[in-house]
Design a protein around this motif. Structure first.
Motif, PDB file in Angstrom:
ATOM      1  N   ASN A 152     -25.462 -27.262 -85.567  1.00 19.09           N
ATOM      2  CA  ASN A 152     -24.442 -26.218 -85.473  1.00 19.09           C
ATOM      3  C   ASN A 152     -25.020 -25.000 -84.758  1.00 19.09           C
ATOM      4  OD1 ASN A 152     -23.739 -27.758 -88.202  1.00 19.09           O
ATOM      5  ND2 ASN A 152     -21.846 -26.812 -87.456  1.00 19.09           N
ATOM      6  N   ARG A 153     -24.209 -24.379 -83.922  1.00 20.82           N
ATOM      7  CA  ARG A 153     -24.659 -23.235 -83.136  1.00 20.82           C
ATOM      8  C   ARG A 153     -24.322 -21.921 -83.846  1.00 20.82           C
ATOM      9  NH1 ARG A 153     -21.580 -24.832 -77.752  1.00 20.82           N
ATOM     10  NH2 ARG A 153     -20.100 -25.483 -79.369  1.00 20.82           N
ATOM     11  N   PHE A 154     -25.366 -21.187 -84.212  1.00 22.22           N
ATOM     12  CA  PHE A 154     -25.198 -19.879 -84.849  1.00 22.22           C
ATOM     13  C   PHE A 154     -24.771 -18.877 -83.791  1.00 22.22           C
ATOM     14  CE2 PHE A 154     -27.046 -15.832 -86.464  1.00 22.22           C
ATOM     15  CZ  PHE A 154     -26.351 -15.752 -87.662  1.00 22.22           C
ATOM     16  N   TRP A 190     -20.290 -18.777 -86.313  1.00 24.91           N
ATOM     17  CA  TRP A 190     -20.759 -19.972 -85.621  1.00 24.91           C
ATOM     18  C   TRP A 190     -19.803 -20.305 -84.474  1.00 24.91           C
ATOM     19  CZ3 TRP A 190     -20.579 -19.536 -90.939  1.00 24.91           C
ATOM     20  CH2 TRP A 190     -21.818 -19.603 -91.603  1.00 24.91           C
ATOM     21  N   PHE A 227     -18.443 -22.861 -91.587  1.00 25.95           N
ATOM     22  CA  PHE A 227     -19.522 -23.775 -91.214  1.00 25.95           C
ATOM     23  C   PHE A 227     -19.073 -25.205 -91.525  1.00 25.95           C
ATOM     24  CE2 PHE A 227     -23.238 -26.351 -92.125  1.00 25.95           C
ATOM     25  CZ  PHE A 227     -24.082 -26.045 -91.066  1.00 25.95           C
ATOM     26  N   ASP A 270     -28.715 -24.273 -89.190  1.00 25.90           N
ATOM     27  CA  ASP A 270     -28.105 -24.093 -87.881  1.00 25.90           C
ATOM     28  C   ASP A 270     -29.142 -23.598 -86.870  1.00 25.90           C
ATOM     29  OD1 ASP A 270     -28.415 -21.306 -88.333  1.00 25.90           O
ATOM     30  OD2 ASP A 270     -26.473 -21.217 -89.338  1.00 25.90           O
ATOM     31  N   ARG A 320     -29.837 -20.832 -85.767  1.00 24.10           N
ATOM     32  CA  ARG A 320     -30.482 -19.551 -86.044  1.00 24.10           C
ATOM     33  C   ARG A 320     -31.968 -19.728 -86.293  1.00 24.10           C
ATOM     34  NH1 ARG A 320     -29.320 -16.455 -91.729  1.00 24.10           N
ATOM     35  NH2 ARG A 320     -31.291 -15.314 -91.851  1.00 24.10           N
TER      36      ARG A 320
END
Length: 268
Positions: free
Chosen positions: A73-75, A87, A98, A188, A190
């Motif tokens: 997952n892209r923060f 996100w 999320f 994620d 991050r």
């Protein structure tokens, strides 16, 4: 059981240089360097499948992509108005929810495509000073230590990073990458960090005794004194203790130790 369940293509180039810049009777200056680039691409998986997620690694095997590429997952940062975590969903739209279904291949791998080293040595009348450097570029690693140290209340019994005091969102208008207290972290991007580095692997000062002096002993053919240091300096953006690893996840890895040694070598 172990089996061959796919196919992969590797392509790249390696270059090496070794040259004496100065060579005279009493003085020599040598330099050396090497660099390699390698890119892999998955071309086939077993059966009719085109992708396979590897559990608990944040990576996925997918045709047309490289082995070791992160699937995560892209923060997207922190909302400065209220401190909520943000996100990107699978379509690239900002969301406050999320969801595992929003994971995507992000083009970053824990396998470094670039790596190499370089060094130099200066020799004068038996005295030699040499240094060797090693480097890795475009390698990424999930910093699992930060997941615990920046837990925002999830792991309150653990030691927490000082960033929780100084960098966490506290009031409207704060621009930071740590959400308000109580918004616990997720696995994620991050915590995905650039683990590229340049390291001074070895520096040595040595002295070879003249053969004319050793010849008087009749039984020693060579004698050398040396002092050296290993892993003396490391330049990196990685926030963990040591970026030098081959793993996809950094978990309190014991760092490469800085070592100082001195010795005498005698050949009979």
């Amino acid at each position: 059981r172990w089996d061959n369940v796919g196919a992969m293509v590797n392509g790249g180039v390696e270059l090496q240089l070794n040259a004496d810049i100065i060579r005279s009777r009493n003085f020599t200056w040598n330099i050396s360097a090497n660099v390699s680039y390698n890119k892999n691409r998955i071309t086939e998986l077993y059966g009719d499948i085109t992708e396979y997620e590897i559990s608990s690694t944040s990576t996925k095997l997918k045709k047309g992509h490289s082995f070791g590429e992160f699937y995560i997952n892209r923060f997207a940062g922190v909302n400065p108005a209220n401190g909520d975590a943000l996100w990107l969903d699978k379509n690239g739209e900002v969301t406050t929810e999320f969801n595992e279904s929003d994971k995507v291949m992000i083009g970053k791998s824990y396998i470094a495509p670039w790596q190499g080293g370089f060094g130099t040595s200066l020799s004068w009348r038996g005295l030699t000073l040499s240094a060797q450097f090693a480097w890795v570029a475009d390698r990424w690693m999930f910093n699992n230590d930060r997941f615990f140290e920046e837990s925002n209340g999830l792991y309150s019994a653990y030691n927490q990073s000082k960033r929780m005091l100084y960098d966490r969102w506290k009031e409207p208008g704060d621009v930071t990458d740590i959400p308000r207290y109580g918004v616990t972290p997720q696995m994620d991007s991050r915590f995905l960090e650039d683990a590229s580095f340049l390291r001074l692997k070895n520096i040595m000062l040595s002295y070879d005794f003249p053969r004319e002096l050793l010849g008087k002993t009749h039984f020693i053919s060579r004698a050398r004194l040396y002092v050296q240091a290993q892993n003396l300096f490391t330049w990196t953006k990685f926030s963990g203790l040591d970026p030098e690893s081959t793993s996809n996840v950094y978990k309190a890895q014991y760092p490469m130790s800085r070592q100082y040694t001195m010795g005498v070598e005698i050949t009979f």
